[in-house]
Design an enzyme around this catalytic site. Structure first.
Site, PDB file in Angstrom:
ATOM      1  N   ARG A 161       0.842  -1.198   0.000  1.00  0.00           N
ATOM      2  CA  ARG A 161       0.000   0.000   0.000  1.00  0.00           C
ATOM      3  C   ARG A 161       0.877   1.248   0.000  1.00  0.00           C
ATOM      4  NH1 ARG A 161      -4.915   1.816  -1.581  1.00  0.00           N
ATOM      5  NH2 ARG A 161      -6.149   2.782   0.064  1.00  0.00           N
ATOM      6  N   THR A 213      -9.306  -0.054  -9.939  1.00  0.00           N
ATOM      7  CA  THR A 213      -8.524  -1.121  -9.321  1.00  0.00           C
ATOM      8  C   THR A 213      -8.627  -2.375 -10.176  1.00  0.00           C
ATOM      9  OG1 THR A 213      -8.990  -0.140  -7.174  1.00  0.00           O
ATOM     10  CG2 THR A 213      -8.266  -2.411  -7.134  1.00  0.00           C
ATOM     11  N   THR A 252      -3.855  -1.336  -7.526  1.00  0.00           N
ATOM     12  CA  THR A 252      -4.662  -0.153  -7.829  1.00  0.00           C
ATOM     13  C   THR A 252      -3.811   1.095  -8.016  1.00  0.00           C
ATOM     14  OG1 THR A 252      -6.540   1.182  -7.038  1.00  0.00           O
ATOM     15  CG2 THR A 252      -4.963   0.451  -5.388  1.00  0.00           C
ATOM     16  N   ASP A 272      -7.833   8.112  -0.443  1.00  0.00           N
ATOM     17  CA  ASP A 272      -8.491   7.062   0.341  1.00  0.00           C
ATOM     18  C   ASP A 272      -8.462   7.374   1.834  1.00  0.00           C
ATOM     19  OD1 ASP A 272      -9.239   5.579  -1.806  1.00  0.00           O
ATOM     20  OD2 ASP A 272      -7.878   3.912  -1.468  1.00  0.00           O
ATOM     21  N   SER A 328      -7.871   0.724   2.960  1.00  0.00           N
ATOM     22  CA  SER A 328      -8.310   0.207   1.671  1.00  0.00           C
ATOM     23  C   SER A 328      -9.409  -0.817   1.871  1.00  0.00           C
ATOM     24  CB  SER A 328      -7.134  -0.448   0.943  1.00  0.00           C
ATOM     25  OG  SER A 328      -7.576  -1.118  -0.226  1.00  0.00           O
TER      26      SER A 328
END
Length: 577
Positions: free
Chosen positions: A110, A396, A414, A436, A460
């Site tokens: 991430r 994504t 993504t 996000d 996420s």
């Protein structure tokens, strides 16, 4: 093509066999191996991905003796080329590595916020949240990309082929060209503020008239081919240090209209840590997924375990009551998710308490088959946290690989919204993953767990998932794309396969119902739309039909063979090799 069979571009079911493949929804008798080679779990490996060119790249690597991890990396790289609106090396993801015996690792790629990012990054001068699209396009939204570090970590652990070999299919696609498909064309048409934001991108995907290149055009991206060649030679240092890193930082900083700009130190410091896999039992099945900063595993498992008191199998997929129960369980699971889930390096996320079976049985007892809960709140007490709200990734992709030895890679990747931030460097788009985060960092004097922080990873919904049967053997690998609907899509697929005993292609074709709060959204044009009066009669006051960003991919094990599927709403396929 190196894959033995592709069945359909809209939806596919592929079953692997030794001497060939049979296109059918039920497995045929498994033939004996032609030669007494070393024992293999499966006669052929399989790749399921949202684009056939990327699935083919992964299948090619399997055909050269690559592991599931090798093939997944090749698939991710190829998706950078052919599905630039959705994912790629300018973004990040979550990866489950598993085997047929039940061992599961989870790797966190991430993206991270720049160290200088502050909690009010997405507030205007009056303290109000910025409009979403204003926050997306440009440098403010870009997190440090994680996919290359994630790929390198996975390759070091599970790779068989040389790192550079995994880049060759993507390099060829970028250099020689690929055909612009209907989905790619629609994305370019619908999101020009990001897709055509950067001059470099406009030259690749748009004509002199400013419109997307025509459907069927051969797209070539020589800049991306050169970038991939550089990364193939130099590994992750070619991305996080040196000239490419300098260019990323310069482009992002130039388009960041605030303090908290990205630096070269931010890129150089990025790591893809291993996180504890989050596993739980639903009925007789063991289900494993990705823990925080993903909310995927906790949301999927909570929603399912809360449903264990109901006989979904007897109700079946045509029952409004079944979908009502699923909606109610979603409401409970998302209430906990929105309050507690965030980056575990910054926030104490109570995963064990959220998945405690006694707690979830108590939550499930709130669900009634004949009426709707009037109000839904998080179930654990807290004096310090406020429920956050925000936007989540929609651009994504998910892909699944199982190799002949039974090794598994389940990767959700993504760049967030379509074409991410719109900034292109080296032929690839940079993500807008920082949107996000919850835009508002405090509510009613309490902190929002998913507020922005320097070096922090945004929450996420990505939900790569692996399922084992009651015998402990691998049964299903699945994941999805579509922002906050991702856990719901995975839940729908799991209920379809595990409760309703559907083959994987039919499970992915099931409609989707999304109920994270008091509004129930059903997939427009599906049979769920005809159930709206019944859902309202059960007490759901706000029910609407809408188009949703749905895209699921999966591979199922049936009698020792592999059956793969792509979502019928996408261009996804499964390819065996």
């Amino acid at each position: 093509m190196s894959g033995k069979l592709i069945l359909g571009l809209a939806a596919s079911l592929v079953l692997s066999g030794c001497a060939g493949l049979v296109a059918t929804t039920s497995p045929t008798t498994r033939p004996e191996a032609a030669t007494p080679a070393a024992p293999a779990v499966f006669d052929a490996g399989m790749v399921s991905a949202a684009d056939p060119r990327a699935a083919e790249a992964g299948a090619t690597i399997l055909g050269r003796g690559g592991s599931a991890t090798d093939a997944a990396i090749a698939t991710m790289l190829a998706l950078t080329v052919v599905e630039p609106q959705s994912s790629g090396i300018g973004g990040g993801g979550f990866l489950l590595l598993a085997d047929a015996a039940g061992a599961v690792q989870s790797l966190d790629g991430r993206e991270t916020a720049p160290q200088a990012a502050t909690a009010d990054r997405f507030l205007d001068e009056t303290g109000k949240p910025l409009p979403f699209r204003s926050a997306v396009v440009g440098g403010r939204s870009v997190g440090v990309p994680g996919n290359i570090a994630l790929a390198a970590k996975a390759h070091a652990a599970k790779g068989r082929l040389p790192w550079a070999d995994l880049f060759q299919p993507a390099i060829q696609l970028a250099r020689d060209g690929f055909t612009l498909t209907p989905r790619g064309y629609r994305s370019l048409s619908r999101q020009p503020d990001a897709g055509a934001h950067d001059e470099e991108a406009r030259a690749i995907y748009y004509g002199a008239d400013g419109k997307p290149l025509p459907l069927g055009t051969t797209i070539r991206n020589p800049a991306l081919a050169r970038t991939l060649e550089e990364l193939a030679r130099n590994g992750p240092d070619g991305f996080y240090k040196g000239e490419l890193a300098q260019r990323i930082v310069a482009e992002v900083a130039a388009e960041t209209p605030s303090d908290g700009k990205m630096t070269e130190a931010d890129l150089a410091a990025f790591t893809a840590p291993e996180r504890p896999a989050v596993c739980g039992t639903y009925r007789v099945y063991r289900i494993c997924g990705m823990g925080p900063p993903s909310s995927g595993a906790t949301t999927v498992l909570a929603a399912l375990i809360q449903l264990e008191g109901f006989d979904l199998a007897a109700l079946g997929p045509d029952s409004p009551v079944a979908w009502h129960l699923i909606a109610e369980s979603q409401r409970l699971a998302y209430a906990d998710r929105d309050l507690f889930l965030a980056d575990p390096d910054f926030v104490d996320v109570p995963v064990a308490q959220l998945l405690d079976r006694t707690y979830l049985r108590r939550r499930g007892a709130l669900i009634q088959p004949d009426r709707t809960m009037e109000t839904v709140t998080a179930g654990l007490p807290t004096r310090t946290l406020a429920r956050g709200a925000g936007y989540e990734e929609r651009g994504t992709t998910h892909f699944v690989v199982i190799d002949r030895q039974g090794e598994v890679a389940s990767w959700t990747s993504t760049i967030e919204s379509a074409f991410g931030s719109g900034i292109m460097v080296g032929g690839f788009y940079l993500n807008n993953e920082l949107t996000d985060f919850s835009f508002v960092p405090h509510r009613d004097g309490r902190e929002v767990a998913n507020r922005v922080g320097g070096g922090k990873r945004p929450r996420s919904s990505m939900s790569p998932t692996v399922v084992y049967g009651p015998d402990g053997k691998l049964l299903l690998v699945v994941g999805a794309a579509g922002g906050a609907t991702i856990p719901v899509q995975v839940i729908r697929a799991l209920v379809g396969v595990l409760d309703w005993k559907l083959p994987v292609d039919r499970a992915l074709a099931l409609p989707v119902l999304f109920a994270p709060g008091d509004t129930v959204t059903v997939e427009q044009g599906s049979k769920l739309e005809t159930m709206i009066p019944a859902l309202r009669a059960l007490g759901h006051g706000s029910v609407r039909a809408a188009e949703m960003p749905l895209k699921t991919n999966a591979v199922q094990v049936i009698d020792g063979r592999l059956a793969g599927a792509g979502d019928p709403r996408s261009e996804g396929v499964a390819i065996a090799q």
